[in-house]
Design a protein around this motif. Structure first.
Motif, PDB file in Angstrom:
ATOM      1  N   ALA A   4       0.832  -1.208   0.000  1.00  0.00           N
ATOM      2  CA  ALA A   4       0.000   0.000   0.000  1.00  0.00           C
ATOM      3  C   ALA A   4       0.865   1.255   0.000  1.00  0.00           C
ATOM      4  N   ALA A   5       1.919   1.264   0.806  1.00  0.00           N
ATOM      5  CA  ALA A   5       2.820   2.425   0.838  1.00  0.00           C
ATOM      6  C   ALA A   5       3.457   2.638  -0.529  1.00  0.00           C
ATOM      7  N   ALA A   6       3.900   1.556  -1.153  1.00  0.00           N
ATOM      8  CA  ALA A   6       4.520   1.665  -2.485  1.00  0.00           C
ATOM      9  C   ALA A   6       3.508   2.168  -3.509  1.00  0.00           C
ATOM     10  N   LEU A   7       2.287   1.657  -3.441  1.00  0.00           N
ATOM     11  CA  LEU A   7       1.245   2.105  -4.371  1.00  0.00           C
ATOM     12  C   LEU A   7       0.974   3.598  -4.216  1.00  0.00           C
ATOM     13  N   PHE A   8       0.858   4.064  -2.977  1.00  0.00           N
ATOM     14  CA  PHE A   8       0.605   5.487  -2.756  1.00  0.00           C
ATOM     15  C   PHE A   8       1.796   6.340  -3.183  1.00  0.00           C
ATOM     16  N   ALA A   9       3.003   5.826  -3.033  1.00  0.00           N
ATOM     17  CA  ALA A   9       4.190   6.556  -3.484  1.00  0.00           C
ATOM     18  C   ALA A   9       4.165   6.702  -5.001  1.00  0.00           C
ATOM     19  N   VAL A  10       3.865   5.626  -5.688  1.00  0.00           N
ATOM     20  CA  VAL A  10       3.811   5.663  -7.157  1.00  0.00           C
ATOM     21  C   VAL A  10       2.711   6.611  -7.622  1.00  0.00           C
ATOM     22  N   LEU A  11       1.543   6.517  -7.027  1.00  0.00           N
ATOM     23  CA  LEU A  11       0.441   7.412  -7.401  1.00  0.00           C
ATOM     24  C   LEU A  11       0.791   8.872  -7.119  1.00  0.00           C
ATOM     25  N   SER A  12       1.503   9.116  -6.021  1.00  0.00           N
ATOM     26  CA  SER A  12       1.939  10.492  -5.715  1.00  0.00           C
ATOM     27  C   SER A  12       2.834  11.034  -6.824  1.00  0.00           C
ATOM     28  N   VAL A  13       3.781  10.233  -7.250  1.00  0.00           N
ATOM     29  CA  VAL A  13       4.715  10.657  -8.310  1.00  0.00           C
ATOM     30  C   VAL A  13       3.960  10.889  -9.618  1.00  0.00           C
ATOM     31  N   ILE A  14       3.043   9.991  -9.954  1.00  0.00           N
ATOM     32  CA  ILE A  14       2.267  10.149 -11.199  1.00  0.00           C
ATOM     33  C   ILE A  14       1.486  11.457 -11.186  1.00  0.00           C
ATOM     34  N   PHE A  15       0.806  11.734 -10.081  1.00  0.00           N
ATOM     35  CA  PHE A  15       0.006  12.960 -10.034  1.00  0.00           C
ATOM     36  C   PHE A  15       0.861  14.207  -9.861  1.00  0.00           C
ATOM     37  N   LEU A  16       2.035  14.091  -9.292  1.00  0.00           N
ATOM     38  CA  LEU A  16       2.951  15.230  -9.244  1.00  0.00           C
ATOM     39  C   LEU A  16       3.417  15.572 -10.653  1.00  0.00           C
ATOM     40  N   ILE A  17       3.784  14.567 -11.408  1.00  0.00           N
ATOM     41  CA  ILE A  17       4.204  14.786 -12.803  1.00  0.00           C
ATOM     42  C   ILE A  17       3.052  15.378 -13.606  1.00  0.00           C
ATOM     43  N   SER A  18       1.858  14.848 -13.391  1.00  0.00           N
ATOM     44  CA  SER A  18       0.679  15.378 -14.076  1.00  0.00           C
ATOM     45  C   SER A  18       0.450  16.844 -13.709  1.00  0.00           C
ATOM     46  N   HIS A  19       0.616  17.168 -12.446  1.00  0.00           N
ATOM     47  CA  HIS A  19       0.433  18.556 -12.006  1.00  0.00           C
ATOM     48  C   HIS A  19       1.494  19.474 -12.619  1.00  0.00           C
ATOM     49  N   ILE A  20       2.715  19.007 -12.681  1.00  0.00           N
ATOM     50  CA  ILE A  20       3.793  19.816 -13.265  1.00  0.00           C
ATOM     51  C   ILE A  20       3.520  20.088 -14.740  1.00  0.00           C
ATOM     52  N   HIS A  21       3.050  19.074 -15.461  1.00  0.00           N
ATOM     53  CA  HIS A  21       2.813  19.223 -16.902  1.00  0.00           C
ATOM     54  C   HIS A  21       1.513  19.943 -17.235  1.00  0.00           C
ATOM     55  N   HIS A  22       0.479  19.753 -16.419  1.00  0.00           N
ATOM     56  CA  HIS A  22      -0.839  20.302 -16.762  1.00  0.00           C
ATOM     57  C   HIS A  22      -1.306  21.411 -15.831  1.00  0.00           C
ATOM     58  N   ASP A  23      -0.670  21.568 -14.705  1.00  0.00           N
ATOM     59  CA  ASP A  23      -0.978  22.629 -13.748  1.00  0.00           C
ATOM     60  C   ASP A  23      -2.479  22.750 -13.463  1.00  0.00           C
ATOM     61  N   ASN A  24      -3.104  21.615 -13.113  1.00  0.00           N
ATOM     62  CA  ASN A  24      -4.521  21.701 -12.761  1.00  0.00           C
ATOM     63  C   ASN A  24      -4.730  21.320 -11.296  1.00  0.00           C
ATOM     64  N   HIS A  25      -5.808  21.801 -10.765  1.00  0.00           N
ATOM     65  CA  HIS A  25      -6.119  21.612  -9.343  1.00  0.00           C
ATOM     66  C   HIS A  25      -6.371  20.143  -9.018  1.00  0.00           C
ATOM     67  N   TYR A  26      -7.008  19.416  -9.929  1.00  0.00           N
ATOM     68  CA  TYR A  26      -7.340  18.013  -9.705  1.00  0.00           C
ATOM     69  C   TYR A  26      -6.079  17.178  -9.472  1.00  0.00           C
ATOM     70  N   SER A  27      -5.093  17.322 -10.325  1.00  0.00           N
ATOM     71  CA  SER A  27      -3.877  16.509 -10.176  1.00  0.00           C
ATOM     72  C   SER A  27      -3.110  16.905  -8.911  1.00  0.00           C
ATOM     73  N   PHE A  28      -3.148  18.180  -8.537  1.00  0.00           N
ATOM     74  CA  PHE A  28      -2.478  18.598  -7.305  1.00  0.00           C
ATOM     75  C   PHE A  28      -3.199  18.017  -6.086  1.00  0.00           C
ATOM     76  N   THR A  29      -4.533  18.027  -6.098  1.00  0.00           N
ATOM     77  CA  THR A  29      -5.312  17.453  -5.004  1.00  0.00           C
ATOM     78  C   THR A  29      -5.031  15.959  -4.867  1.00  0.00           C
ATOM     79  N   CYS A  30      -4.982  15.252  -5.988  1.00  0.00           N
ATOM     80  CA  CYS A  30      -4.664  13.817  -5.962  1.00  0.00           C
ATOM     81  C   CYS A  30      -3.243  13.589  -5.454  1.00  0.00           C
ATOM     82  N   PHE A  31      -2.308  14.424  -5.875  1.00  0.00           N
ATOM     83  CA  PHE A  31      -0.922  14.310  -5.423  1.00  0.00           C
ATOM     84  C   PHE A  31      -0.850  14.439  -3.897  1.00  0.00           C
ATOM     85  N   ILE A  32      -1.486  15.458  -3.347  1.00  0.00           N
ATOM     86  CA  ILE A  32      -1.464  15.688  -1.897  1.00  0.00           C
ATOM     87  C   ILE A  32      -2.161  14.539  -1.163  1.00  0.00           C
ATOM     88  N   THR A  33      -3.281  14.079  -1.698  1.00  0.00           N
ATOM     89  CA  THR A  33      -4.023  12.986  -1.065  1.00  0.00           C
ATOM     90  C   THR A  33      -3.176  11.716  -1.012  1.00  0.00           C
TER      91      THR A  33
END
Length: 173
Positions: A4-33
Motif C-alpha cells: 500500500a505504501a509503495a502504491l501510494f508513493a507511485v500514485l503520488s509521483v504520477i500525479f505530481l508529474i501530471s500537475h507539473i505538466h498540466h498545472d490543474n487543481h485536480y492533479s495537485f489534489t490527488c498528489f497531496i491525497t
C-alpha cells in the motif's frame, strides 16, 4: 502494508508529474491525497520496525502500562468484547499463549500499545504542517483524526487484553 505504501508513493509521483505538466487543481489534489496516504503508511512501517528491532522489556506492573482501576468500566461501556475480534491481527501467529510464554505476550501488548501511541502523535504531523502551507487544513485534520481513532481502537484492545494475560500468568505460576 508495504504494498500500500509503495502504491501510494507511485500514485503520488504520477500525479505530481501530471500537475507539473498540466498545472490543474485536480492533479495537485490527488498528489497531496496520495502523498498523505503514503506518509500514514510509511510512518507506521517505520515506527513498527524501529520499536520491534530493539527488544524492550516493558514494566507492565506499574506506570504507564499497568492496568488502571477505571478501565474495566470504560471497556464495558465501549463494548470491547463485541468488536475486539474484528480488529486485524497482522501477526496472528503471535497471539496464542500456547506458542509463547504469557509474559512475552504481555510484553508484546505493551510494545504494540507504545507503537500505536507514537502513531497517534505522528498522525497529526500533516495537519500541523498544513497550518503553514495549505488552505485545506481540515482535510489533514480529518485524516489525522481517522488514523488516530484507528490506532486508539488497538490501544483499547491491548489495554483490555493485558489484564487477562496477567491473570492467566498468575494462575499458571
Amino acid at each position: 502494508m508495504f504494498t500500500a505504501a509503495a502504491l501510494f508513493a507511485v500514485l503520488s509521483v504520477i500525479f505530481l508529474i501530471s500537475h507539473i505538466h498540466h498545472d490543474n487543481h485536480y492533479s495537485f489534489t490527488c498528489f497531496i491525497t496520495f502523498l498523505t496516504c503514503f506518509y500514514h503508511f510509511s510512518y507506521r512501517i517505520l515506527v513498527s520496525e524501529v520499536v520491534s528491532k530493539k527488544p524492550i522489556r516493558f514494566n507492565y506492573k506499574s506506570g504507564w502500562f499497568a492496568p488502571k482501576k477505571f478501565e474495566e468500566s470504560v471497556f464495558k461501556a465501549l463494548r470491547v468484547k463485541r468488536w475486539k475480534e474484528k480488529l486485524p491481527n497482522l501477526l496472528p501467529q503471535t497471539s496464542s499463549s500456547k506458542d509463547f510464554p504469557v509474559e512475552t505476550l504481555i510484553n508484546e501488548t505493551c510494545s504494540a500499545e507504545a507503537i500505536h501511541e507514537i502513531n497517534i502523535v505522528l498522525s497529526f504531523v500533516p495537519f500541523i504542517v498544513s497550518l503553514f502551507y495549505s488552505e485545506h487544513e481540515w482535510i489533514f485534520l480529518a485524516t489525522g483524526l481517522v488514523t488516530a481513532l484507528v490506532d486508539l481502537c488497538f490501544i483499547i484492545f491491548h489495554r483490555h487484553f493485558r489484564p487477562r494475560l496477567i491473570k492467566l500468568m498468575n494462575t499458571k505460576a
